[in-house]
Structures are given as structure tokens and as C-alpha cells.
Design an enzyme around this catalytic site. Structure first.
Site, PDB file in Angstrom:
ATOM      1  N   PRO A 100       4.471  29.446  26.781  1.00 25.30           N
ATOM      2  CG  PRO A 100       2.767  29.684  25.200  1.00 25.30           C
ATOM      3  CD  PRO A 100       3.880  30.439  25.878  1.00 25.30           C
ATOM      4  CD  GLU A 137      -0.133  35.375  17.564  1.00 25.85           C
ATOM      5  OE1 GLU A 137       0.195  34.184  17.725  1.00 25.85           O
ATOM      6  OE2 GLU A 137      -1.235  35.825  17.918  1.00 25.85           O
ATOM      7  NE  ARG A 187       5.791  31.312  49.735  1.00 25.48           N
ATOM      8  CZ  ARG A 187       5.677  30.224  50.490  1.00 25.48           C
ATOM      9  NH1 ARG A 187       6.293  29.121  50.127  1.00 25.48           N
ATOM     10  NH2 ARG A 187       4.983  30.239  51.600  1.00 25.48           N
ATOM     11  CG  ASP A 192       4.677  25.810  52.073  1.00 25.48           C
ATOM     12  OD1 ASP A 192       3.751  25.798  52.900  1.00 25.48           O
ATOM     13  OD2 ASP A 192       5.309  26.834  51.759  1.00 25.48           O
TER      14      ASP A 192
HETATM   15  C1  LIG Z   1      -0.303  35.280  23.455  1.00 20.06           C
HETATM   16  S1  LIG Z   1       1.173  34.600  24.070  1.00 20.06           S
HETATM   17  C2  LIG Z   1       1.916  33.962  22.625  1.00 20.06           C
HETATM   18  C3  LIG Z   1       1.668  32.504  22.470  1.00 20.06           C
HETATM   19  C4  LIG Z   1       2.390  31.889  21.283  1.00 20.06           C
HETATM   20  N1  LIG Z   1       1.853  32.374  20.039  1.00 20.06           N
HETATM   21  C5  LIG Z   1       2.197  30.374  21.334  1.00 20.06           C
HETATM   22  O1  LIG Z   1       1.106  29.902  21.024  1.00 20.06           O
HETATM   23  O2  LIG Z   1       3.127  29.669  21.766  1.00 20.06           O
HETATM   24  C6  LIG Z   1       2.149  36.028  24.468  1.00 20.06           C
HETATM   25  C7  LIG Z   1       3.190  35.802  25.513  1.00 20.06           C
HETATM   26  O3  LIG Z   1       2.579  35.401  26.731  1.00 20.06           O
HETATM   27  C8  LIG Z   1       3.474  34.600  27.479  1.00 20.06           C
HETATM   28  N2  LIG Z   1       2.768  33.347  27.827  1.00 20.06           N
HETATM   29  C9  LIG Z   1       1.615  32.903  27.311  1.00 20.06           C
HETATM   30  N3  LIG Z   1       1.237  31.755  27.843  1.00 20.06           N
HETATM   31  C10 LIG Z   1       2.163  31.430  28.753  1.00 20.06           C
HETATM   32  C11 LIG Z   1       2.338  30.326  29.641  1.00 20.06           C
HETATM   33  N4  LIG Z   1       1.488  29.320  29.682  1.00 20.06           N
HETATM   34  N5  LIG Z   1       3.426  30.326  30.436  1.00 20.06           N
HETATM   35  C12 LIG Z   1       4.314  31.345  30.402  1.00 20.06           C
HETATM   36  N6  LIG Z   1       4.204  32.406  29.579  1.00 20.06           N
HETATM   37  C13 LIG Z   1       3.153  32.453  28.759  1.00 20.06           C
HETATM   38  C14 LIG Z   1       4.716  34.381  26.635  1.00 20.06           C
HETATM   39  O4  LIG Z   1       5.748  35.240  27.091  1.00 20.06           O
HETATM   40  C15 LIG Z   1       4.248  34.747  25.252  1.00 20.06           C
HETATM   41  O5  LIG Z   1       5.280  35.248  24.445  1.00 20.06           O
END
Ligand SMILES: C[S@@+](CC[C@H](N)C(=O)[O-])C[C@H]1O[C@@H](n2cnc3c(N)ncnc32)[C@H](O)[C@@H]1O
Length: 252
Positions: free
Chosen positions: A89, A116, A154, A169
């Protein structure tokens, strides 16, 4: 294209890539997808891949060593160089421009976090870039990896039945406009009538109408995508006409 996914849930990736466009592309050899599970590279009876965070607090953190060994095996499986992309994220939000860039690569490695997240030292040492699906938090990176696999597959030559369909697209083309509306049979329906122009057989008029709809939709729904100063004179005129028509008759 070869995509390696480092994930605690390789079966999720295999399932999501077995269907539709991606599944057919894999059958035809346009996509080679491999899952790598860090648990297979963890030591000890419990094959532990996570532990408590230093400093306390909730949740677990993915450990360096199982990931390191797993990633090394994934890298060594093919000589082509591959960026290591961490789904996070905190990364840059994925766009179609980024998808096009990734689709041109021979290979990439997608890294999925859980809990986490991943020990920061691993990320600093091994990750080329971080990509986010958007400003919200998922439980794991697998959905993001599946999105990237789908979006880049794609765009591979021959992946789509009609080679034109990707080019038309949303976000494609020089201005990155939204796609125009589409209609099929029946022409008359209790929910509306298909615009006459689409049934006219006049290809130039149809192309003009579609362009106008794309311009109008982008202006109304995603003005952030539309740089009106960059539009051609013809496009500006089409958009102006569409706005005037809408002002006269706002019913869709
Ligand atoms: C619960 S999340 C951890 C979030 C982290 N503690 C933070 O707040 O930045 C677990 C995993 O989900 C994935 N993830 C969560 N949200 C994401 C997003 N918006 N885009 C891509 N991957 C995501 C990532 O690989 C991350 O390590």
C-alpha cells in the site's frame, strides 16, 4: 513473458491465472507463471516464516531468511534479469502506463507480503520498486499480483482474440481517455434505444461519435485525466459540441 510470484499462497495465484484471457495466454505459451513459497525455504520443524515485531505491537512480520532463499531460487530459475516488485500500500499506485512498461519486460518477480508486512531490511536489499493497488489495505499482496498478471498478459501480442480491443480500452491511446459506451442487441429495450449513429453503417460518423463520447466521459468522470490544452482542434470541437448537447438535454 515469465512472471515469478513469491507468495505464501501459490495456489491462489495458480487458480486466478487459470481462467479467461490469462489462462488461454498461458496455454498458448505467451505467459509462464511460477509460484514460489517462502515456507518451502524455511528451516526447522515449524517452517516458520514470520515472527513478532521488535518494539512490540500487534501482528507478525515476515522473516528475512526464508524470503531471501526463496527469492534466490526464483531468480536462479531463469537467466533473464527480473525486477523484484513488492506489492505494497506504500508503493506507487498502478496505472495503465506502468502496466504497459511492465508488459514489455521479458520477466518480473512479484513479491507478496502478509501479516504486518516484510522485514524492512529485506525490502531495502532486494526490492526494485513497490506498487500499490490503491489507497486501501488488503490482507496480502496476492490480489495485487493477480491484477498485474492479468493486466500485463492481456497486452502480450496474441493474448486477445481481437488485437484491436486492447488499443481501444480506457487509458490507451495518446490521450489516455476513458472508453466510449458499448451496446449490443436488442436495439430497442425498455431501458433505452441504441444511438442511431451506431446503426447507421457510416463508419466515419461512428468513429466520430465514439471519440466524442470518450472525450465527454473523461471530462465528466475523470477530469484529472484530461489535459484539454493538449487536445487537437477537432477534439476540442467535439467536446464542446457534446457539452452543449448535454446542457440542452441532460437525460443520458
Ligand atoms: C495487511 S498488509 C500490511 C500493511 C502494512 N502494515 C502497511 O500499513 O503499510 C499485508 C500485505 O498486503 C499487501 N497489500 C496490502 N494493501 C495493499 C495495496 N493497497 N496494494 C498492494 N498490496 C497491498 C502487501 O503485500 C502487504 O505486505
Amino acid at each position: 513473458m515469465r512472471i515469478d510470484v513469491v507468495t505464501l499462497f501459490p495456489e491462489f495465484m495458480a487458480q486466478s491465472a487459470a481462467l479467461g484471457v490469462v489462462g488461454r495466454a498461458a496455454e498458448r505459451g505467451l505467459l509462464e507463471l511460477h509460484g514460489w513459497n517462502p515456507r518451502d525455504y524455511a528451516e526447522g520443524n515449524y517452517r516458520r516464516v514470520d515472527d513478532r515485531p521488535f518494539g512490540g505491537g500487534p501482528g507478525m512480520v515476515m522473516l528475512i531468511e526464508p524470503l531471501r532463499a526463496c527469492l534466490a531460487a526464483a531468480k536462479a530459475a531463469d537467466p533473464a534479469p527480473a525486477p523484484v516488485i513488492y506489492l505494497s500500500p506504500q508503493g506507487r499506485p498502478l496505472t495503465q502506463a506502468k502496466v504497459r512498461e511492465l508488459a514489455a519486460l521479458p520477466r518480473m518477480i512479484l513479491l507478496c507480503g502478509r501479516y504486518e508486512g516484510i522485514d524492512e531490511r529485506f525490502l531495502e536489499a532486494e526490492v526494485t520498486e513497490e506498487i500499490s493497488l490503491g489507497d486501501y489495505v488488503l490482507s496480502g499482496g496476492e490480489l495485487g499480483a493477480a491484477v498485474i498478471v492479468d493486466a500485463v498478459t492481456r497486452l502480450q501480442d496474441g493474448a486477445l482474440g481481437d488485437a484491436e480491443s486492447a488499443a481501444q480500452d480506457s487509458f490507451e491511446g495518446p490521450q489516455g481517455l476513458l472508453d466510449c459506451p458499448h451496446y449490443s442487441h436488442p436495439a430497442q429495450h425498455e431501458w433505452g434505444t441504441v444511438p442511431d449513429v451506431l446503426r447507421s453503417g457510416n463508419h466515419a460518423a461512428i468513429a466520430r461519435w465514439r471519440r466524442q463520447q470518450s472525450l465527454l466521459r473523461t471530462a465528466l468522470r475523470r477530469p484529472d485525466l484530461l489535459d484539454e490544452g493538449q487536445l487537437s482542434k477537432a477534439d476540442r470541437l467535439l467536446l464542446e459540441q457534446a457539452r452543449q448537447a448535454l446542457a440542452k438535454d441532460p437525460t443520458p
